[in-house]
Design an enzyme around this catalytic site. Structure first.
Site, short mmCIF file in Angstrom:
data_model
loop_
_atom_site.label_atom_id
_atom_site.label_comp_id
_atom_site.label_asym_id
_atom_site.label_seq_id
_atom_site.Cartn_x
_atom_site.Cartn_y
_atom_site.Cartn_z
N CYS A 153 9.43 2.01 3.24
CA CYS A 153 10.30 0.88 3.60
C CYS A 153 11.71 1.37 3.85
O CYS A 153 12.52 0.69 4.45
CB CYS A 153 10.30 -0.17 2.50
SG CYS A 153 11.12 0.38 1.02
N PHE A 199 0.81 -1.23 0.00
CA PHE A 199 0.00 0.00 0.00
C PHE A 199 0.83 1.27 0.00
O PHE A 199 0.34 2.33 -0.35
CB PHE A 199 -0.94 0.01 1.22
CG PHE A 199 -0.25 0.45 2.49
CD1 PHE A 199 -0.11 1.81 2.78
CD2 PHE A 199 0.29 -0.47 3.38
CE1 PHE A 199 0.55 2.22 3.94
CE2 PHE A 199 0.95 -0.07 4.53
CZ PHE A 199 1.07 1.29 4.80
N SER A 218 5.39 -6.85 3.26
CA SER A 218 5.92 -7.22 4.58
C SER A 218 6.75 -8.50 4.51
O SER A 218 6.60 -9.32 3.59
CB SER A 218 4.76 -7.41 5.55
OG SER A 218 3.96 -8.50 5.11
P1 NAD Z 1 1.60 -6.62 3.03
O1 NAD Z 1 2.63 -7.67 3.08
O2 NAD Z 1 0.52 -6.62 4.04
O3 NAD Z 1 0.87 -6.62 1.60
C1 NAD Z 1 1.61 -6.72 0.40
C2 NAD Z 1 0.77 -7.48 -0.62
O4 NAD Z 1 0.54 -8.80 -0.16
C3 NAD Z 1 -0.59 -6.84 -0.87
O5 NAD Z 1 -0.85 -6.85 -2.26
C4 NAD Z 1 -1.54 -7.74 -0.10
O6 NAD Z 1 -2.80 -7.85 -0.70
C5 NAD Z 1 -0.86 -9.09 -0.13
N1 NAD Z 1 -1.14 -9.87 1.08
C6 NAD Z 1 -1.46 -9.41 2.31
N2 NAD Z 1 -1.63 -10.43 3.18
C7 NAD Z 1 -1.41 -11.57 2.49
C8 NAD Z 1 -1.39 -12.94 2.84
N3 NAD Z 1 -1.66 -13.35 4.07
N4 NAD Z 1 -1.09 -13.84 1.88
C9 NAD Z 1 -0.81 -13.44 0.62
N5 NAD Z 1 -0.81 -12.14 0.23
C10 NAD Z 1 -1.09 -11.22 1.15
O7 NAD Z 1 2.41 -5.21 3.05
P2 NAD Z 1 1.82 -3.75 3.16
O8 NAD Z 1 1.34 -3.54 4.55
O9 NAD Z 1 0.92 -3.46 2.03
O10 NAD Z 1 3.16 -2.89 2.91
C11 NAD Z 1 4.03 -2.50 3.95
C12 NAD Z 1 5.22 -3.43 4.04
O11 NAD Z 1 5.91 -3.44 2.80
C13 NAD Z 1 6.26 -2.95 5.05
O12 NAD Z 1 6.76 -4.07 5.73
C14 NAD Z 1 7.35 -2.32 4.19
O13 NAD Z 1 8.64 -2.30 4.78
C15 NAD Z 1 7.31 -3.22 3.00
N6 NAD Z 1 7.89 -2.58 1.84
C16 NAD Z 1 9.11 -3.02 1.42
C17 NAD Z 1 9.73 -2.42 0.34
C18 NAD Z 1 11.10 -2.86 -0.12
O14 NAD Z 1 11.49 -2.52 -1.24
N7 NAD Z 1 11.82 -3.63 0.67
C19 NAD Z 1 9.10 -1.36 -0.34
C20 NAD Z 1 7.83 -0.96 0.12
C21 NAD Z 1 7.23 -1.59 1.21
#
Ligand code: NAD
Length: 505
Positions: A291, A159, A236
């Site tokens: 992130c 997000f 995440s």
């Molecule tokens: P998230 O992991 O909750 O969601 C990411 C994606 O996974 C979404 O499209 C979501 O629909 C899907 N998802 C959620 N739960 C799931 C599940 N149980 N099984 C399968 N798919 C699932 O992450 P978020 O809250 O949207 O984003 C924030 C996180 O992303 C933070 O931890 C941040 O550090 C990380 N992030 C990392 C980078 C990087 O380049 N390292 C960049 C941006 C964000």
């Protein structure tokens, strides 16, 4: 998440993109897309059915047959056009992003702009997708290699950067000759939809780019489907690790860019004014939901005396609705705000000092926003929950150490290795730090060292799984399969030079 049908109320629905057509999902499971500053429901997003996911993948599989043979120049020109369209629509894209995600308009433009840079790079990718050639590897035998597209690739995005991260993915994959299925974050899919509409307007043919929405089930379906060859995930650590394992077990390539706990190490010889200002921007900007946010300040030696000034400066930051361009907008959801509050409470319970408390911030005209003011917890140590977990809100935790070596040991012992920064005026200290630190992105007096797309984003240890990063040179390797061709032509040396004389024109 609800099971009402979308038609049951007047809120617009987010369509799926399958085979070049925007279609209404037939699902019974929908989720609201909510403005984090007001709680207004902006749209309803479907959790696509298995048939819809399969249809999107099948359309990408069909389109691959012709797209893989489309000339490099024709593919590249689409991205030249797309970058122009993104520039022309920047204000509208940023406004949509702010409305659904909460970040300030300035930040939202930055989000779109960093993605735009990747689109520009995708328009220029031809030279990175060239093979190699060696003549006479044996007598009269030559070997050459080509970098072929893989087939259908998928992207799953978080997000916090709903413009930049989808643009990390589909332009590079498609420019390399692949077709794509994108699964945006269900929390803020609207700006992504607008970007995809621009991509279609730029000339991406039907089926080459598809969009499906959903959560766990849709993601698992992408990981399991035999026609998906590669998955790029950003989000995440918990979900990314699951995606990496499930996709790998199914024989796919996977790259997962995941969670972070980024340390900004401050030496006492640093430029104080600039360093403190940069800590504020990197710790609290985008409400700490980057992130690459600098979420841990490590004050070394006499730099620990800067804490009161850091806190005083943080207190002056403004909090409000993103459209009014304050310093900080709201966090993404009520649940995210509650999570931040509970982590802060746990931190205090475990002995951290609440140096600045942003929990009771009020914003005029926005009584329902998910606002959290800048918060500083000092005296933090590893083992406390606020150190061990990614907070992902405007909370800066402060750790004090005596030496640069202690700071390096602290950073290297953290399970995450996404980004770090050192503030100093000593070149020798900076070089020592860079060489000793085990973190993907390193900034020297640069608080958020995200590389431009000439390079690739990276990450070490728990922040990344998969060896190749998104965008830049590495992603061309990720999205292609090397084929080597060894060839011999049996010729009669005496006659081959005369071959034209035997051809009647
Ligand atoms: P998230 O992991 O909750 O969601 C990411 C994606 O996974 C979404 O499209 C979501 O629909 C899907 N998802 C959620 N739960 C799931 C599940 N149980 N099984 C399968 N798919 C699932 O992450 P978020 O809250 O949207 O984003 C924030 C996180 O992303 C933070 O931890 C941040 O550090 C990380 N992030 C990392 C980078 C990087 O380049 N390292 C960049 C941006 C964000």
């Amino acid at each position: 998440m609800t099971t009402q049908t979308a038609a049951a109320n007047n809120v617009p629905t987010v369509p799926l993109l399958i085979n070049g057509e925007w279609v209404e999902s037939q699902t019974t499971v929908w989720r609201d897309v909510v403005n984090p500053a007001t709680q207004e429901v902006l749209a309803r997003v479907p959790f696509a059915t298995p048939d819809e996911v399969n249809a999107a993948i099948a359309s990408a599989q069909r389109a691959f047959k012709t797209w893989r043979k489309t000339p490099i120049g024709a593919r590249a020109r689409i991205f030249l056009k797309l970058q122009q369209l993104i520039r022309e629509n920047m204000a509208d894209l940023a406004a949509t992003l702010t409305m659904e995600q909460g970040k300030t308009l300035l930040d939202a433009e930055g989000d779109v702009f960093r993605g735009l840079e990747v689109v520009e790079h995708a328009a220029n990718i031809g030279t990175l997708q060239m093979g190699e050639y060696a003549q006479n590897v044996a007598g009269g035998v030559d070997t050459y290699s080509v970098m072929q597209p893989l087939g259908v690739c998928a992207g799953i995005t978080p997000f916090n950067f709903p413009a930049m991260i989808p643009l990390w993915m589909f332009p590079m994959a498609i420019a390399c000759g692949n077709t794509f299925v994108l699964k945006p974050s269900e929390q803020d899919p609207l700006v992504t939809e607008k970007l995809v509409r621009l991509a279609l307007q730029a000339g991406i043919p039907a089926g080459v780019l598809n969009v499906i929405h959903g959560g766990e089930d849709v993601v698992n379906a992408l990981c399991d489907h035999p026609d998906i060859k590669a998955i790029s995930f950003v989000g995440s650590s918990k979900v990314g690790t699951h995606v990496y394992q499930r996709a790998s077990l199914n024989g796919k390539r996977a790259q997962c860019m995941m969670g972070a706990k980024n340390h900004a190490v401050v030496l006492p010889d640093a430029n104080k004014e600039q360093t403190l200002n940069q800590l504020l921007g990197a710790g609290f900007g985008a409400a700490g939901q980057r992130c690459m946010a600098a979420s841990v300040a490590v004050l070394v030696g006499a730099a620990r005396e800067w804490l009161p000034e850091l806190s005083a400066k943080a207190q002056t930051l403004t909090v409000g609705a993103g459209k009014d361009n304050p310093d900080l907008g709201p966090v993404i959801s009520c649940a995210a705000k509650e999570r931040v509050f509970s982590l802060v409470a746990k931190g205090i319970e475990q002995g951290a000092v609440l140096t600045l408390d942003g929990r009771d911030v009020k914003v005029d005209g926005y009584p329902n926003g998910n606002f959290v003011g800048p918060t500083i917890l000092s005296g933090v140590k590893p083992g406390m929950v606020v150190y061990d977990q990614e907070i992902f809100g405007p909370v800066l935790i402060v750790v004090e150490v005596d030496t640069l070596d202690e700071a390096i040991a602290l950073v290297n012992a953290n399970p995450n290795g996404n980004g770090t920064a050192l503030f100093t005026q000593s070149g020798a200290a900076a070089r020592y730090f860079q060489e000793e630190i085990d973190v993907g992105q390193v900034g020297i007096n640069v608080p958020i060292p995200v590389p431009v797309p000439l390079f690739s984003f990276t990450g070490s240890r728990g922040s990344k799984l998969g060896d190749l990063g998104p965008f830049g040179k590495q992603v061309v390797l990720f999205y292609t399969q090397t084929q080597t061709i060894t060839q011999r032509w049996f010729t009669d040396a005496a006659s081959v030079g005369k071959v034209n004389t035997t051809i009647s024109l």
